[in-house]
Scaffold this active site. Structure first.
Site, mmCIF file in Angstrom:
data_model
loop_
_atom_site.group_PDB
_atom_site.id
_atom_site.type_symbol
_atom_site.label_atom_id
_atom_site.label_comp_id
_atom_site.label_asym_id
_atom_site.label_seq_id
_atom_site.Cartn_x
_atom_site.Cartn_y
_atom_site.Cartn_z
ATOM 1 N N ARG A 171 0.827 -1.209 0.000
ATOM 2 C CA ARG A 171 0.000 0.000 0.000
ATOM 3 C C ARG A 171 0.860 1.257 0.000
ATOM 4 N NH1 ARG A 171 -5.065 -0.022 2.741
ATOM 5 N NH2 ARG A 171 -4.375 1.715 3.995
ATOM 6 N N ARG A 175 8.630 6.070 -4.807
ATOM 7 C CA ARG A 175 8.810 6.797 -6.060
ATOM 8 C C ARG A 175 10.186 7.444 -6.145
ATOM 9 N NH1 ARG A 175 4.439 10.272 -3.777
ATOM 10 N NH2 ARG A 175 2.640 9.037 -4.379
ATOM 11 N N ARG A 248 -6.693 -5.716 15.255
ATOM 12 C CA ARG A 248 -5.891 -4.764 16.001
ATOM 13 C C ARG A 248 -6.825 -3.652 16.445
ATOM 14 N NH1 ARG A 248 -1.604 -6.140 18.345
ATOM 15 N NH2 ARG A 248 -0.568 -4.109 18.185
ATOM 16 N N ARG A 279 1.656 7.021 15.971
ATOM 17 C CA ARG A 279 1.677 8.325 15.309
ATOM 18 C C ARG A 279 0.958 9.376 16.144
ATOM 19 N NH1 ARG A 279 -1.915 6.281 10.052
ATOM 20 N NH2 ARG A 279 -3.754 5.700 11.229
ATOM 21 N N GLU A 299 -1.712 7.703 18.924
ATOM 22 C CA GLU A 299 -2.341 6.408 18.647
ATOM 23 C C GLU A 299 -1.462 5.278 19.179
ATOM 24 O OE1 GLU A 299 -3.499 5.876 14.561
ATOM 25 O OE2 GLU A 299 -4.538 7.803 14.503
ATOM 26 N N TYR A 347 -9.354 -5.353 4.833
ATOM 27 C CA TYR A 347 -8.656 -4.089 5.085
ATOM 28 C C TYR A 347 -9.086 -3.092 3.995
ATOM 29 C CZ TYR A 347 -4.407 -1.428 6.480
ATOM 30 O OH TYR A 347 -3.517 -0.490 6.937
ATOM 31 N N ASP A 349 -10.422 0.414 2.339
ATOM 32 C CA ASP A 349 -10.442 1.868 2.481
ATOM 33 C C ASP A 349 -11.875 2.370 2.287
ATOM 34 O OD1 ASP A 349 -7.900 2.569 3.184
ATOM 35 O OD2 ASP A 349 -7.166 2.712 1.133
HETATM 36 P P1 FAD Z 1 -17.460 0.845 10.454
HETATM 37 O O1 FAD Z 1 -17.117 2.260 10.259
HETATM 38 O O2 FAD Z 1 -16.696 0.061 11.479
HETATM 39 O O3 FAD Z 1 -19.020 0.768 10.799
HETATM 40 C C1 FAD Z 1 -19.630 -0.376 11.345
HETATM 41 C C2 FAD Z 1 -20.672 0.118 12.339
HETATM 42 O O4 FAD Z 1 -21.428 -1.000 12.808
HETATM 43 C C3 FAD Z 1 -20.041 0.767 13.575
HETATM 44 O O5 FAD Z 1 -20.592 2.059 13.752
HETATM 45 C C4 FAD Z 1 -20.413 -0.176 14.697
HETATM 46 O O6 FAD Z 1 -20.630 0.489 15.928
HETATM 47 C C5 FAD Z 1 -21.699 -0.797 14.172
HETATM 48 N N1 FAD Z 1 -21.982 -2.099 14.773
HETATM 49 C C6 FAD Z 1 -21.127 -3.147 14.921
HETATM 50 N N2 FAD Z 1 -21.748 -4.174 15.536
HETATM 51 C C7 FAD Z 1 -23.025 -3.759 15.767
HETATM 52 C C8 FAD Z 1 -24.145 -4.363 16.404
HETATM 53 N N3 FAD Z 1 -24.086 -5.611 16.928
HETATM 54 N N4 FAD Z 1 -25.298 -3.667 16.496
HETATM 55 C C9 FAD Z 1 -25.380 -2.397 15.983
HETATM 56 N N5 FAD Z 1 -24.348 -1.774 15.387
HETATM 57 C C10 FAD Z 1 -23.186 -2.450 15.297
HETATM 58 N N6 FAD Z 1 -9.878 4.589 4.977
HETATM 59 C C11 FAD Z 1 -9.500 5.500 4.054
HETATM 60 O O7 FAD Z 1 -9.990 5.457 2.913
HETATM 61 N N7 FAD Z 1 -8.612 6.510 4.363
HETATM 62 C C12 FAD Z 1 -8.050 6.618 5.593
HETATM 63 O O8 FAD Z 1 -7.253 7.525 5.829
HETATM 64 C C13 FAD Z 1 -8.398 5.656 6.576
HETATM 65 N N8 FAD Z 1 -7.871 5.720 7.817
HETATM 66 C C14 FAD Z 1 -8.226 4.798 8.754
HETATM 67 C C15 FAD Z 1 -7.675 4.899 10.029
HETATM 68 C C16 FAD Z 1 -8.038 3.991 11.007
HETATM 69 C C17 FAD Z 1 -7.437 4.097 12.394
HETATM 70 C C18 FAD Z 1 -8.957 2.950 10.711
HETATM 71 C C19 FAD Z 1 -9.353 1.941 11.751
HETATM 72 C C20 FAD Z 1 -9.520 2.857 9.444
HETATM 73 C C21 FAD Z 1 -9.167 3.771 8.449
HETATM 74 N N9 FAD Z 1 -9.733 3.731 7.181
HETATM 75 C C22 FAD Z 1 -9.347 4.637 6.236
HETATM 76 C C23 FAD Z 1 -10.761 2.731 6.832
HETATM 77 C C24 FAD Z 1 -12.192 3.234 7.108
HETATM 78 O O9 FAD Z 1 -12.335 3.501 8.479
HETATM 79 C C25 FAD Z 1 -13.178 2.152 6.671
HETATM 80 O O10 FAD Z 1 -13.016 1.856 5.311
HETATM 81 C C26 FAD Z 1 -14.654 2.518 6.895
HETATM 82 O O11 FAD Z 1 -14.864 3.293 8.022
HETATM 83 C C27 FAD Z 1 -15.419 1.225 7.014
HETATM 84 O O12 FAD Z 1 -16.803 1.473 7.116
HETATM 85 P P2 FAD Z 1 -17.754 0.302 7.603
HETATM 86 O O13 FAD Z 1 -19.142 0.822 7.509
HETATM 87 O O14 FAD Z 1 -17.422 -0.956 6.901
HETATM 88 O O15 FAD Z 1 -17.335 0.004 9.115
HETATM 89 N N1 UDP Z 2 4.124 1.762 7.367
HETATM 90 C C1 UDP Z 2 5.425 1.828 7.813
HETATM 91 N N2 UDP Z 2 5.934 3.034 8.197
HETATM 92 C C2 UDP Z 2 5.203 4.170 8.148
HETATM 93 C C3 UDP Z 2 3.868 4.098 7.673
HETATM 94 C C4 UDP Z 2 3.357 2.881 7.306
HETATM 95 O O1 UDP Z 2 6.111 0.805 7.874
HETATM 96 O O2 UDP Z 2 5.730 5.230 8.532
HETATM 97 C C5 UDP Z 2 3.590 0.429 6.954
HETATM 98 C C6 UDP Z 2 2.879 -0.276 8.113
HETATM 99 O O3 UDP Z 2 3.130 -1.660 7.969
HETATM 100 C C7 UDP Z 2 1.436 0.024 7.864
HETATM 101 C C8 UDP Z 2 1.374 -0.008 6.344
HETATM 102 O O4 UDP Z 2 2.625 0.570 5.935
HETATM 103 O O5 UDP Z 2 0.589 -0.961 8.438
HETATM 104 C C9 UDP Z 2 0.233 0.801 5.753
HETATM 105 O O6 UDP Z 2 0.276 2.103 6.272
HETATM 106 P P1 UDP Z 2 -0.875 3.150 6.096
HETATM 107 O O7 UDP Z 2 -0.487 4.378 6.838
HETATM 108 O O8 UDP Z 2 -1.161 3.253 4.650
HETATM 109 O O9 UDP Z 2 -2.094 2.373 6.764
HETATM 110 P P2 UDP Z 2 -3.328 2.813 7.661
HETATM 111 O O10 UDP Z 2 -2.870 2.617 9.077
HETATM 112 O O11 UDP Z 2 -3.653 4.251 7.358
HETATM 113 O O12 UDP Z 2 -4.404 1.860 7.262
#
Ligand code: FAD
Ligand code: UDP
Length: 369
Positions: A171, A175, A248, A279, A299, A347, A349
């Site tokens: 991911r 470059r 995680r 971070r 975090e 995983y 996005d």
């Molecule tokens: P969720 O957002 O998890 O929604 C599921 C919902 O179901 C939750 O609100 C939960 O409370 C509810 N639920 C679960 N069980 C029950 C139950 N039994 N009854 C009622 N409700 C329930 N994506 C990006 O594109 N760019 C980013 O920069 C990015 N950063 C991220 C950073 C972090 C730390 C994390 C964890 C994810 C990140 N993502 C990012 C991914 C992004 O969060 C997800 O793609 C997206 O939020 C997933 O949506 P979802 O609806 O599948 O799940």
């Molecule tokens: N990663 C790393 N160093 C960094 C940032 C990311 O080694 O400074 C690796 C790490 O394994 C991470 C993966 O690249 O799980 C993807 O990172 P990204 O920030 O894209 O993932 P996110 O946590 O936003 O899903």
């Protein structure tokens, strides 16, 4: 009232599916166990700053369809993600690009950088990478692996890099140009006014009940609708009958600081093993904020245990095989569809989640009309 669909979870998957089904004149009820909508993209205003409560979310996509879809519900700013890596106080540009190579080896040209990486790759003896460590060394050599990848990845995933699948690191772009844009995506930005407002618009006209855990009274909720779309953890749905899947989780330590600018960038990754957090996010920089205060979140990545929020599926071999068992059970369940990051243990996005919800809605529409 009886509904065509019950949607469990008001995250992006649930909201997009519900929105599309309402558009096709189906009746939908959304239930959500948290006290707010938005799932993990939820943002809330603190000191005039949109704070990403469950981790920084940067919308980026190559899909015109996904981009046009979100732009129906929000206007996006011009934020471009350019995280900085802090390794024992030394700062490096991310993703790995000519600025990183210049700082690491004092080289100025792509040929010099490529030569160093090729030499380190050759010395490592890796021919076909089979895990994250080997993949990383093959891509960027041992220096960058040791300083910018190993510590961060092992903190993030709680496992040695040799035991992690290589796709995690693919991911991260590499470059040979001076370009600090973390993503290669065609479209990128942050919704002005926050993600919560965007999801609110997606859910407009749809009945949403908060603070409701579907699994606590499944039979009752099932009786309210013809079909159910479940976006919670798939193993929880089946009472963990095949064993728990690994996730995680992340602990966020959020602080308001009485200063306008703490770190000068939205995202600073701490890539050494010794710093306990992965971070620090400074939320105002996602929206070019000029407030007199600032809000930061550290975090801390941790293994998920019951009672915590499951954030990242651990798609290693063992858990992928376990997920397959749950998927086979899910296919046999009548009138229920599993979607989203937790429902499909993927995983994903945000853009991929949205596209998959829209695709499911399309299939449902075709199947029921
Ligand atoms: P969720 O957002 O998890 O929604 C599921 C919902 O179901 C939750 O609100 C939960 O409370 C509810 N639920 C679960 N069980 C029950 C139950 N039994 N009854 C009622 N409700 C329930 N994506 C990006 O594109 N760019 C980013 O920069 C990015 N950063 C991220 C950073 C972090 C730390 C994390 C964890 C994810 C990140 N993502 C990012 C991914 C992004 O969060 C997800 O793609 C997206 O939020 C997933 O949506 P979802 O609806 O599948 O799940
Ligand atoms: N990663 C790393 N160093 C960094 C940032 C990311 O080694 O400074 C690796 C790490 O394994 C991470 C993966 O690249 O799980 C993807 O990172 P990204 O920030 O894209 O993932 P996110 O946590 O936003 O899903």
């Amino acid at each position: 009232m009886h509904y065509d669909y019950l949607v469990v979870g008001a995250g992006l998957f649930g909201a997009a599916f519900a929105q599309r089904m309402l558009e096709t004149e189906k009746s939908v009820l959304v239930i959500e166990k948290r006290d707010h909508i938005g799932g993990n993209v939820f943002t809330e205003e603190v000191e005039g700053i949109q704070v990403h409560r469950y981790g920084a979310h940067i919308f980026h996509t190559d899909s015109k369809k996904a981009w046009e879809y979100v732009n129906r519900f929000a206007e996006f700013n011009r934020y471009t993600n350019s995280p900085i890596a802090n390794y024992h106080g030394q700062l490096y540009s991310l993703p790995f690009n000519m600025y990183t190579f210049h700082k690491m080896w004092d080289v100025n040209t792509p040929i010099e950088a490529a030569d160093i990486i090729a030499r380190q790759r050759h010395d490592s003896g890796i021919l076909v990478p089979t895990n994250l460590e080997e993949q990383a060394i093959s891509l960027v050599g041992t220096d960058i692996y040791e300083k910018l990848i190993k510590g961060y990845t092992e903190k993030q995933w709680g496992r040695p890099c040799r035991e992690l699948p290589s796709f995690i690191i693919r991911r991260l772009p590499v470059r040979y140009t001076y370009d600090n844009n973390y993503f290669t995506s065609r479209y990128q930005g942050i919704p002005i006014g926050g993600y919560t407002r965007m999801v609110e618009k997606m859910l407009s006209g749809i009945e949403v009940r908060l603070n409701v855990d579907y699994l606590e009274d499944k039979a009752h909720w099932d009786s309210l609708a013809d079909r159910v779309v479940y976006t919670g953890p798939i193993d929880a749905y089946f009472g963990y009958c095949c064993g728990p899947l690994a996730y995680r989780s992340v602990r966020f330590e959020t602080e308001v600081l009485d200063m306008p600018n703490f770190q000068g960038n939205a995202v600073v990754n701490y890539t050494d093993r010794e710093t306990p957090f992965t971070r620090i996010i400074e939320h105002k920089h996602f929206e070019f904020g000029t407030q007199s205060k600032t809000v930061i979140s550290r975090e801390y990545s941790q293994e998920w245990e019951p009672g915590m929020e499951p954030y990242y599926p651990v798609n290693d071999e063992k858990n992928t095989a376990l997920y397959e068992q749950y998927r086979a059970l899910a296919e046999k369940e009548p009138n229920i569809l599993f979607g989203g990051r937790l429902g499909q243990y993927r995983y994903y996005d945000m853009d991929a989640v949205l596209l998959s919800a829209l695709e499911l809605a399309e299939k449902e529409k075709e199947g029921t009309l």
